[in-house]
Design an enzyme around this catalytic site. Structure first.
Site, PDB file in Angstrom:
ATOM      1  N   LYS A  30     -35.731  -5.349 -42.861  1.00  0.00           N
ATOM      2  CA  LYS A  30     -34.366  -5.449 -42.331  1.00  0.00           C
ATOM      3  C   LYS A  30     -33.630  -4.140 -42.550  1.00  0.00           C
ATOM      4  O   LYS A  30     -33.441  -3.715 -43.683  1.00  0.00           O
ATOM      5  CB  LYS A  30     -33.597  -6.573 -43.027  1.00  0.00           C
ATOM      6  N   CYS A  59     -27.687   9.211 -51.393  1.00  0.00           N
ATOM      7  CA  CYS A  59     -27.696   8.760 -52.795  1.00  0.00           C
ATOM      8  C   CYS A  59     -27.945   9.927 -53.747  1.00  0.00           C
ATOM      9  O   CYS A  59     -27.647   9.842 -54.925  1.00  0.00           O
ATOM     10  CB  CYS A  59     -28.754   7.689 -52.984  1.00  0.00           C
ATOM     11  N   GLU A  79     -34.154   0.826 -55.554  1.00  0.00           N
ATOM     12  CA  GLU A  79     -33.613   2.197 -55.497  1.00  0.00           C
ATOM     13  C   GLU A  79     -32.114   2.055 -55.255  1.00  0.00           C
ATOM     14  O   GLU A  79     -31.701   1.641 -54.174  1.00  0.00           O
ATOM     15  CB  GLU A  79     -34.252   2.974 -54.331  1.00  0.00           C
ATOM     16  N   GLU A 129     -19.521   5.219 -58.165  1.00  0.00           N
ATOM     17  CA  GLU A 129     -20.085   5.875 -56.974  1.00  0.00           C
ATOM     18  C   GLU A 129     -19.096   5.760 -55.808  1.00  0.00           C
ATOM     19  O   GLU A 129     -18.695   4.657 -55.436  1.00  0.00           O
ATOM     20  CB  GLU A 129     -21.406   5.199 -56.591  1.00  0.00           C
TER      21      GLU A 129
END
Ligand code: NDP
Length: 490
Positions: A175, A292, A250, A394
Site C-alpha cells: 500500500k 527522513c 523505518e 520531527e
C-alpha cells in the site's frame, strides 16, 4: 474532463475497490483535486490475500534466475517510462520535477535491479561440528508479506520495499500512501507488461487507518515492512506484536549536522567551506525538507558560527521556490494542506519558544497556476535550546535550527540529545576526529563530509525511536526470508 481513477492491482488485474467508492487526490501545487483514489477496505484485502495465496507456491518455486529476469524487465520498463513517471510523481507529491527525474525514478529502477542481482548471489550458511555433524541454514520465503510506504519518496520507497520481498520469493500486498498513490498505480501496468505472474504483487489504495490496518491485521500476512511516522509505527507494532508477525519499522528522524571549524582549513583533497555550506543547505532542504534523512538541527563550532550562518542564509535564500513543473524550481510544494498547517504551527511554536527567524518563516504565495498551492519559504531559526519542542519533535518540512557549540563533548551531547537516531552528518577536515565522533553517535547512519550518498548494499535504518531492524542489501533479504537450521549427525 473525467479524472483518472486510481484503482487496485489484484491477481494481475486492475480492479476498482469492492465498495466502488473513491476520494479526491489533490495536486499539492494547485490545491485542487486531479484524480480519484480507490477507498479500499478489508474486502479488497481479502481478495488480494486469495490472489497472493494462489500465486505463492509457484512463485516460491520459480528459479531465482527467472525471478531476477522478471524484475529486470520491470526495472527496464521503469527506465523506458521514466519521464512520464517523473512528471506524475511531481504532480502527485509537489516535488520539483527535476528531483523526480534525477533522484526518485532512477532510484526506483535501481532498487528493483539491485535486488534482482542480489537474489542471484544470496547464499545461506553452513556450520560443521568437527567429525560429528553439519548444520545448514535454509532461508525460505516467508509467504504473504505487507509493504507499507509513505508519501515523501513515493515510488522510490515503494520499490525499495517490494523489490527484496519479491526477489526472495514472497507474494506481496503493498500500500502506498493515500496522499501520493499515482506512481504505484502506474507501476501496476508495468508489472503486467513485465510478465510478473498474477497475484505475486498486489497493490491496494486507500486510507492507512482503513485498508492499511486491514492489511497489517490480516492473519495470513506474516511479515510487515513499514516506513512512516514513529506514532504510526508504534500503533502498527502494538497490533502486530501479539500476533508474532515479523516487523521492520523505518520511522521518523530529527537529524543533526555537526560542523567543525576546521572545515575552513582548506586542503586540496577535502571539502572547502563553500562546498560544506552548499551540501548542508541541500541536506536540510532537499524535497522541501521532507526526507527522513534531512538535517534539521545544524550545530556549528563557535569560531565559524557567524561566518557559516551568514553563508547558509545567503545560500538558502537563493533556493527557487515555485511551480514543481518548472525545471528551474528547487523547492516545490508541501505535500498537503494538513502538512503545510503542521509545519506553519511548528514555526509559530519556535517563535513562542524564543527562537529568532533568520530566514523565511512564512507561507509563500505563487502567482498563476499555483496560487492556491501549499508553499513555505525555506526557514532557518536560531536561539533555541536543545530541549525545546522545536528541537525535539520531527517537523518534516523546510525548517532547520542553528546552534553554536564549543567543544566535541558538547557537540556529541547535542547531536545525541533527542529520542530519534536515524541519520547524522559530520563535517570536518580531521578524519580521525570524524571516525571517533561517528563511533559515539547513536544513529543508524552517519555520513562524513557528504549526505545521502547511498550504496544499496549497506544496512539502512534507525536507532531509538527511528526504527527497528535494518533494510538494504542482505539485511532486507534476511528480513524477507525465514531461517531454518537443519542439523545432520554423521
Ligand atoms: P504515516 O506514518 O502517516 O504513514 C505511512 C504509511 O502508513 C502510509 O502509507 C499510511 O497510509 C500508512 N498508515 C497510516 N496508518 C496506518 C495504520 N493504522 N495501519 C497501516 N498503515 C497505516 O507517515 P507519512 O506518510 O506521513 O510519512 C512521513 C513519515 O515517514 C515521517 O515521520 C518520516 O520521517 C517517515 N519516514 C521514514 C523513513 C525511514 O527510512 N526511516 C523514510 C521516509 C519517511 P496513508 O498515508 O494512506 O494514511
Amino acid at each position: 474532463m473525467t479524472k483518472t481513477k486510481i484503482i487496485n492491482y489484484i491477481g494481475g488485474e486492475l480492479v476498482p475497490p469492492v465498495s466502488n467508492t473513491f476520494f479526491d487526490n489533490i495536486e499539492p501545487a494547485t490545491g485542487k483535486p486531479y484524480s480519484l483514489t480507490a477507498d479500499s477496505d478489508e474486502q479488497d484485502v481479502a481478495n488480494a490475500v486469495v490472489a497472493a495465496e494462489s500465486a505463492f507456491n509457484t512463485w516460491q518455486l520459480t528459479s531465482i534466475d527467472e525471478r531476477a529476469a522478471v524484475l529486470m524487465r520491470l526495472a527496464d520498463l521503469i527506465d523506458q517510462n521514466a519521464e512520464a513517471l517523473a512528471q506524475a510523481e511531481s504532480v502527485d507529491n509537489g516535488k520539483p520535477v527535476s528531483l523526480a527525474q534525477q533522484v526518485d525514478i532512477p532510484r526506483a529502477s535501481s532498487n528493483i535491479r539491485f535486488f534482482a542481482h542480489a537474489i542471484t548471489q544470496y547464499a545461506s550458511e553452513s556450520h560443521t561440528m568437527a567429525n560429528e555433524a553439519i548444520n545448514y541454514t535454509l532461508r525460505d520465503p516467508i509467504g504473504i508479506v505487507a509493504c507499507i510506504s509513505p508519501w515523501n519518496l513515493p515510488l522510490y520507497l515503494f520499490t525499495w520495499k517490494i523489490a527484496p520481498a519479491l526477489a526472495a520469493g514472497n507474494c506481496v500486498i503493498a500500500k502506498p500512501s493515500e496522499i501520493t498513490p499515482m506512481t504505484a498505480f502506474l507501476l501496476s501496468s508495468l508489472c503486467q507488461q513485465a510478465g510478473l505472474p498474477p497475484g505475486v504483487l498486489n497493490i491496494l489504495h486507500g486510507y492507512g487507518h482503513k485498508v492499511g490496518e486491514a492489511i497489517i491485521t490480516h492473519p495470513k500476512i506474516k511479515a510487515i515492512s513499514f516506513t512512516g511516522g514513529t506514532k504510526t509505527g508504534a500503533h502498527i507494532a502494538s497490533l502486530a506484536a501479539p500476533k508474532f508477525k515479523k516487523l521492520s519499522l523505518e520511522l521518523g528522524g530529527k537529524n543533526p549536522a555537526v560542523i567543525f571549524a576546521d572545515i575552513c582549513n582548506d586542503e586540496p583533497d577535502l571539502d572547502t567551506f563553500d562546498d560544506v555550506v552548499t551540501q548542508v543547505a541541500r541536506a536540510s532542504f532537499a524535497n522541501q525538507g521532507q526526507i527522513c534523512l534531512c538535517s534539521s538541527r545544524i550545530y556549528i563550532e563557535r569560531p565559524i558560527y557567524e561566518k557559516f550562518k551568514r553563508a547558509l542564509i545567503a545560500k538558502v535564500s537563493q533556493l527557487n521556490v515555485g511551480d514543481p513543473k518548472d525545471v528551474n524550481t528547487q523547492q516545490g510544494a508541501i505535500v498537503s494542506q494538513q502538512h503545510l498547517n503542521k509545519i506553519l504551527s511548528y514555526i509559530q511554536l519556535a517563535k513562542e519558544e524564543g527562537g529568532t527567524i533568520l530566514l523565511g518563516g512564512e507561507q509563500r504565495y505563487i502567482e498563476g497556476r499555483c496560487n492556491e498551492g501549499y508553499f513555505i519559504e525555506p526557514t532557518l531559526i536560531e536561539g533555541l535550546p536543545l530541549n525545546c519542542r522545536t528541537n525535539q519533535e520531527e517537523i518534516f518540512g523546510p525548517v532547520a535550527t542553528l546552534q553554536p557549540f564549543d567543544n566535541t563533548e558538547e557537540a556529541l551531547a547535542l547531536a545525541n540529545g533527542t529520542e530519534y537516531g536515524l541519520a547524522a552528518t559530520v563535517w570536518s577536515n580531521n578524519i580521525k576526529r570524524c571516525h571517533s565522533f561517528a563511533q559515539q553517535l547513536d544513529f543508524g547512519i552517519v555520513w562524513v563530509n557528504t549526505w545521502l550518498m547511498r550504496d544499496l548494499r549497506t544496512p539502512f535504518g534507525g536507532m531509538k525511536q527511528s526504527g527497528v531492524g535494518r533494510e538494504g542489501g542482505v539485511e532486507a533479504l534476511r528480513f524477507f526470508t525465514e531461517a531454518k537450521n537443519v542439523c545432520i549427525k554423521y
